[in-house]
Scaffold this motif. Structure first.
Motif, PDB file in Angstrom:
ATOM      1  N   GLY A  85       1.197   7.947  53.285  1.00  0.00           N
ATOM      2  CA  GLY A  85       1.959   6.753  54.299  1.00  0.00           C
ATOM      3  C   GLY A  85       1.852   5.335  53.651  1.00  0.00           C
ATOM      4  O   GLY A  85       1.495   4.995  52.489  1.00  0.00           O
ATOM      5  N   ILE A  87       1.507   0.806  53.353  1.00  0.00           N
ATOM      6  CA  ILE A  87       0.756   0.275  53.821  1.00  0.00           C
ATOM      7  C   ILE A  87       0.458  -0.310  54.797  1.00  0.00           C
ATOM      8  O   ILE A  87      -0.774  -0.160  55.545  1.00  0.00           O
ATOM      9  CB  ILE A  87       1.558  -1.266  52.640  1.00  0.00           C
ATOM     10  CG1 ILE A  87      -0.168  -2.443  52.835  1.00  0.00           C
ATOM     11  CG2 ILE A  87       2.225  -1.800  53.580  1.00  0.00           C
ATOM     12  CD1 ILE A  87       0.111  -3.747  51.402  1.00  0.00           C
ATOM     13  N   ASN A  90      -1.291   2.840  55.995  1.00  0.00           N
ATOM     14  CA  ASN A  90      -2.925   3.420  55.344  1.00  0.00           C
ATOM     15  C   ASN A  90      -3.980   2.194  56.060  1.00  0.00           C
ATOM     16  O   ASN A  90      -5.157   3.110  56.436  1.00  0.00           O
ATOM     17  CB  ASN A  90      -2.598   2.759  53.805  1.00  0.00           C
ATOM     18  CG  ASN A  90      -2.372   3.915  53.307  1.00  0.00           C
ATOM     19  OD1 ASN A  90      -3.451   4.473  52.782  1.00  0.00           O
ATOM     20  ND2 ASN A  90      -1.570   4.002  52.824  1.00  0.00           N
ATOM     21  N   SER A 125      -3.089   9.135  43.738  1.00  0.00           N
ATOM     22  CA  SER A 125      -2.152   8.719  43.716  1.00  0.00           C
ATOM     23  C   SER A 125      -2.951   6.933  42.575  1.00  0.00           C
ATOM     24  O   SER A 125      -4.147   6.792  42.359  1.00  0.00           O
ATOM     25  CB  SER A 125      -1.689   7.539  45.134  1.00  0.00           C
ATOM     26  OG  SER A 125      -1.481   6.074  44.922  1.00  0.00           O
ATOM     27  N   ASN A 183       4.106   5.332  42.964  1.00  0.00           N
ATOM     28  CA  ASN A 183       4.840   4.484  44.279  1.00  0.00           C
ATOM     29  C   ASN A 183       6.584   5.682  43.830  1.00  0.00           C
ATOM     30  O   ASN A 183       6.967   5.516  43.127  1.00  0.00           O
ATOM     31  CB  ASN A 183       5.414   3.230  44.076  1.00  0.00           C
ATOM     32  CG  ASN A 183       4.219   2.907  44.601  1.00  0.00           C
ATOM     33  OD1 ASN A 183       2.826   2.965  44.579  1.00  0.00           O
ATOM     34  ND2 ASN A 183       4.125   2.170  45.908  1.00  0.00           N
ATOM     35  N   SER A 196       6.122   4.236  56.825  1.00  0.00           N
ATOM     36  CA  SER A 196       6.735   4.746  55.542  1.00  0.00           C
ATOM     37  C   SER A 196       6.331   3.664  54.124  1.00  0.00           C
ATOM     38  O   SER A 196       5.648   3.140  54.526  1.00  0.00           O
ATOM     39  CB  SER A 196       8.448   4.854  55.433  1.00  0.00           C
ATOM     40  OG  SER A 196       8.997   3.299  55.791  1.00  0.00           O
ATOM     41  N   VAL A 198       7.679   1.585  50.710  1.00  0.00           N
ATOM     42  CA  VAL A 198       8.356   0.419  50.904  1.00  0.00           C
ATOM     43  C   VAL A 198       9.779   1.128  51.172  1.00  0.00           C
ATOM     44  O   VAL A 198      10.874  -0.054  51.726  1.00  0.00           O
ATOM     45  CB  VAL A 198       8.399  -1.092  49.981  1.00  0.00           C
ATOM     46  CG1 VAL A 198       8.230  -0.295  49.060  1.00  0.00           C
ATOM     47  CG2 VAL A 198       9.478  -2.226  49.918  1.00  0.00           C
ATOM     48  N   ARG A 205      16.245   0.398  57.083  1.00  0.00           N
ATOM     49  CA  ARG A 205      16.458  -1.011  57.659  1.00  0.00           C
ATOM     50  C   ARG A 205      17.576  -1.478  56.710  1.00  0.00           C
ATOM     51  O   ARG A 205      19.045  -1.607  58.282  1.00  0.00           O
ATOM     52  CB  ARG A 205      15.068  -1.821  57.496  1.00  0.00           C
ATOM     53  CG  ARG A 205      15.083  -3.256  58.618  1.00  0.00           C
ATOM     54  CD  ARG A 205      13.725  -3.269  58.495  1.00  0.00           C
ATOM     55  NE  ARG A 205      12.669  -2.705  58.194  1.00  0.00           N
ATOM     56  CZ  ARG A 205      11.619  -2.497  57.302  1.00  0.00           C
ATOM     57  NH1 ARG A 205      11.286  -4.038  56.912  1.00  0.00           N
ATOM     58  NH2 ARG A 205      10.165  -2.015  57.477  1.00  0.00           N
ATOM     59  N   ARG A 227       5.643  -2.662  41.806  1.00  0.00           N
ATOM     60  CA  ARG A 227       5.073  -2.165  41.535  1.00  0.00           C
ATOM     61  C   ARG A 227       6.130  -1.294  41.105  1.00  0.00           C
ATOM     62  O   ARG A 227       7.044  -1.687  40.498  1.00  0.00           O
ATOM     63  CB  ARG A 227       5.469  -1.539  42.845  1.00  0.00           C
ATOM     64  CG  ARG A 227       4.833  -2.228  44.226  1.00  0.00           C
ATOM     65  CD  ARG A 227       3.383  -1.226  44.183  1.00  0.00           C
ATOM     66  NE  ARG A 227       2.759  -1.696  45.671  1.00  0.00           N
ATOM     67  CZ  ARG A 227       2.034  -2.882  45.554  1.00  0.00           C
ATOM     68  NH1 ARG A 227       2.029  -3.453  44.483  1.00  0.00           N
ATOM     69  NH2 ARG A 227       1.556  -3.479  46.417  1.00  0.00           N
ATOM     70  N   PRO A 286       0.969  -7.853  55.384  1.00  0.00           N
ATOM     71  CA  PRO A 286       0.016  -7.720  53.522  1.00  0.00           C
ATOM     72  C   PRO A 286       0.536  -7.376  52.679  1.00  0.00           C
ATOM     73  O   PRO A 286       1.825  -6.535  52.451  1.00  0.00           O
ATOM     74  CB  PRO A 286      -0.795  -6.656  54.050  1.00  0.00           C
ATOM     75  CG  PRO A 286      -0.245  -5.926  55.297  1.00  0.00           C
ATOM     76  CD  PRO A 286       0.634  -6.990  56.002  1.00  0.00           C
ATOM     77  N   ASP A 287       1.185  -8.136  51.244  1.00  0.00           N
ATOM     78  CA  ASP A 287       1.026  -8.184  50.076  1.00  0.00           C
ATOM     79  C   ASP A 287       0.583  -6.558  49.584  1.00  0.00           C
ATOM     80  O   ASP A 287       1.343  -5.951  48.446  1.00  0.00           O
ATOM     81  CB  ASP A 287       1.634  -9.163  49.825  1.00  0.00           C
ATOM     82  CG  ASP A 287       2.140 -10.245  49.067  1.00  0.00           C
ATOM     83  OD1 ASP A 287       3.515  -9.276  49.500  1.00  0.00           O
ATOM     84  OD2 ASP A 287       2.358 -11.185  48.752  1.00  0.00           O
TER      85      ASP A 287
HETATM   86  C1  F7E Z   1       1.927   5.121  47.165  1.00  0.00           C
HETATM   87  C2  F7E Z   1       0.970   3.909  47.482  1.00  0.00           C
HETATM   88  O1  F7E Z   1       1.427   3.674  48.168  1.00  0.00           O
HETATM   89  C3  F7E Z   1       0.620   2.094  49.722  1.00  0.00           C
HETATM   90  O2  F7E Z   1       0.164   1.270  48.717  1.00  0.00           O
HETATM   91  P1  F7E Z   1       2.147   0.052  48.265  1.00  0.00           P
HETATM   92  O3  F7E Z   1       2.256  -0.168  46.665  1.00  0.00           O
HETATM   93  O4  F7E Z   1       1.501  -1.049  48.354  1.00  0.00           O
HETATM   94  O5  F7E Z   1       2.907   1.046  49.482  1.00  0.00           O
HETATM   95  P2  F7E Z   1       3.869   0.386  50.446  1.00  0.00           P
HETATM   96  O6  F7E Z   1       5.285   1.367  49.690  1.00  0.00           O
HETATM   97  O7  F7E Z   1       4.012   0.217  51.466  1.00  0.00           O
HETATM   98  O8  F7E Z   1       4.286  -1.530  50.080  1.00  0.00           O
HETATM   99  C4  F7E Z   1       3.963  -1.644  48.490  1.00  0.00           C
HETATM  100  C5  F7E Z   1       4.778  -3.426  48.954  1.00  0.00           C
HETATM  101  O9  F7E Z   1       6.190  -3.294  49.829  1.00  0.00           O
HETATM  102  C6  F7E Z   1       5.780  -4.311  50.907  1.00  0.00           C
HETATM  103  N1  F7E Z   1       6.844  -4.027  51.849  1.00  0.00           N
HETATM  104  C7  F7E Z   1       8.222  -5.173  52.097  1.00  0.00           C
HETATM  105  N2  F7E Z   1       8.736  -4.621  52.663  1.00  0.00           N
HETATM  106  C8  F7E Z   1       8.207  -3.404  53.754  1.00  0.00           C
HETATM  107  C9  F7E Z   1       8.491  -2.450  54.579  1.00  0.00           C
HETATM  108  O10 F7E Z   1       9.327  -2.029  55.204  1.00  0.00           O
HETATM  109  N3  F7E Z   1       7.483  -1.581  54.359  1.00  0.00           N
HETATM  110  C10 F7E Z   1       6.298  -0.929  53.653  1.00  0.00           C
HETATM  111  N4  F7E Z   1       5.587   0.006  53.671  1.00  0.00           N
HETATM  112  N5  F7E Z   1       6.372  -1.883  52.171  1.00  0.00           N
HETATM  113  C11 F7E Z   1       6.614  -2.944  52.695  1.00  0.00           C
HETATM  114  C12 F7E Z   1       4.410  -4.649  51.107  1.00  0.00           C
HETATM  115  O11 F7E Z   1       4.356  -5.250  51.838  1.00  0.00           O
HETATM  116  C13 F7E Z   1       3.757  -4.239  50.106  1.00  0.00           C
HETATM  117  O12 F7E Z   1       3.725  -5.638  49.557  1.00  0.00           O
HETATM  118  C14 F7E Z   1      -0.884   2.252  49.323  1.00  0.00           C
HETATM  119  O13 F7E Z   1      -1.388   2.308  51.112  1.00  0.00           O
HETATM  120  C15 F7E Z   1      -0.781   4.331  49.382  1.00  0.00           C
HETATM  121  O14 F7E Z   1      -0.078   5.015  50.115  1.00  0.00           O
HETATM  122  C16 F7E Z   1      -0.554   4.320  47.653  1.00  0.00           C
HETATM  123  O15 F7E Z   1      -0.784   4.806  47.133  1.00  0.00           O
END
Ligand code: F7E
Ligand code: NDP
Length: 329
Positions: A85, A87, A90, A125, A183, A196, A198, A205, A227, A286-287
């Protein structure tokens, strides 16, 4: 451990691509990654894929997993089943992320070894690395500093998976390898609004905002985190490549080498989807880690190369989303 059919010394490498009738168990075959691996293996002519849905075989159940391996005796295993999943998920379900992942990977790796599997590939990951690792992140950065708090439980499980493969290789000369993708995105991704990652979250959305004529879309965080994104078809090629070409103790990074800020990603997804309103940043969310660009030079040096650009991959994924995911919900 301790089964009579344990094969204690399997130091010979087993070629993967030369026998398309080999039994290959792709665990998690209906997910983003597993489905891409199945497409790739089928396109290569593999005719004996072993596939089980979650309801047919719950991989957290040790006895069921062991019976499955005893009965089916796969030749190769690609482990793409996991609790996955973004952020928010998790950060909200830490018990699930550590417990389910430790259970699945421990059961599958141990049973695969005990029942004579020739080679296993475990997927981790990029979140295994320290929050403030040097960039681009080399494989050697593992366990050199504190983890990103939003996903440390998942990361600890994934680190345990790498170490389990290494332990079985060291003690039993068994060919277990690990790949650490960056990612990922593509067809069959999880488009859940909160749980999900990002890229699919924003695609959905923006799409819904376009369809409903909304004026703005909320995006989480500040937009500043960087990323690295890789299309899942490129990962599937890397998986097949590693199965054929790599047999080593160290895990291998699998990334595109290209990073974008979340703000740039949001603008690109907005454009591909065709949403014409405004972005509103919700800085209460969170970022996560500020940057996680992986150094994939080891795998690149062996000959694997990613092919899909982020823009082309987004166009392809949006086509899939409009044709499939929308009608499912
Ligand atoms: C693959 C990797 O994926 C997860 O880490 P992450 O890279 O932080 O993943 P993310 O895709 O959820 O977010 C990336 C960024 O994007 C921003 N963001 C904006 N708007 C939305 C939004 O609408 N949804 C989400 N999820 N994030 C958003 C969000 O705030 C963050 O800054 C790990 O927990 C772990 O599972 C792992 O290994
Ligand atoms: N998505 C990404 O951005 C990244 C993914 N990875 C790794 O790739 C692998 C696959 O991820 P991804 O394809 O995205 O995840 P998905 O959530 O899309 O797919 C995971 C699959 O695992 C299955 N599964 C989960 N729990 C169980 C269980 N108890 N028993 C049997 N099957 C189960 C799911 O089935 P069901 O849906 O029916 O539960 C699903 O088919 C993971 O190891 C992940 O860490 C690595 C880096 C990035």
């Amino acid at each position: 451990m301790g089964s009579s059919d344990c094969q204690r010394s399997r130091s010979e490498r087993s070629p993967f691509l030369s026998d398309k009738s080999a039994k290959v168990f792709v665990a998690g075959h209906r997910g983003l990654v597993g489905s891409a691996i199945v497409r790739k293996l089928q396109s290569l002519g593999f005719a004996n894929l072993l596939l089980r849905t979650h309801s047919e075989l719950d991989l957290t159940r040790q006895a069921d997993v062991d019976s499955f391996f005893a009965a089916e005796k796969p030749d190769f295993v690609i482990l793409a089943a996991a609790k996955v999943g973004g952020i928010h998920a998790n950060n909200t379900y830490p018990a699930d992320f550590i417990a389910i992942n430790l259970q699945i990977q421990t059961n599958v790796i141990d049973s695969a070894y005990k029942h004579g599997v020739k080679k296993l590939l475990f997927l981790g990951s990029s979140c295994i690395y320290p929050k403030l690792a040097p960039q681009p992140i080399p494989e050697e950065a593992l366990l050199t500093g504190p983890l990103e708090p939003t996903n440390e439980w998942y990361a600890v499980a994934k680190i345990a998976g790498i170490k389990m493969c290494q332990g079985y290789r060291v003690q039993y000369s068994w060919d277990a390898i690990s790949g650490m993708p960056t990612n990922l995105y593509g067809p069959n991704d999880n488009f859940h609004p909160e749980n999900s990652h990002v890229l699919p979250a924003l695609m959905r959305r923006f799409h819904e905002a376009k369809v409903n004529g909304a004026k703005e879309v909320v995006v989480w965080g500040t937009g500043s985190p960087l990323r690295e994104f890789l299309h899942v078809d490129d990962l599937a090629e890397a998986v097949v490549f590693m199965m054929e070409e790599y047999s080593g103790l160290e895990h291998l990074n699998v990334g595109s080498g290209k990073e974008v800020s979340i703000k740039e990603l949001a603008e690109l997804v907005k454009e591909v989807v065709g949403f014409e309103g405004e972005l509103v940043w919700d800085s209460s969310k969170p970022d996560g880690t500020p940057r996680k660009l992986m150094d994939s030079s080891k795998l690149l040096g062996m000959g694997w190369k990613p092919k899909v650009s982020l823009r082309d991959g987004l166009v392809d994924t949006y086509k899939w989303y409009t044709a499939n995911a929308v009608t499912k919900q």
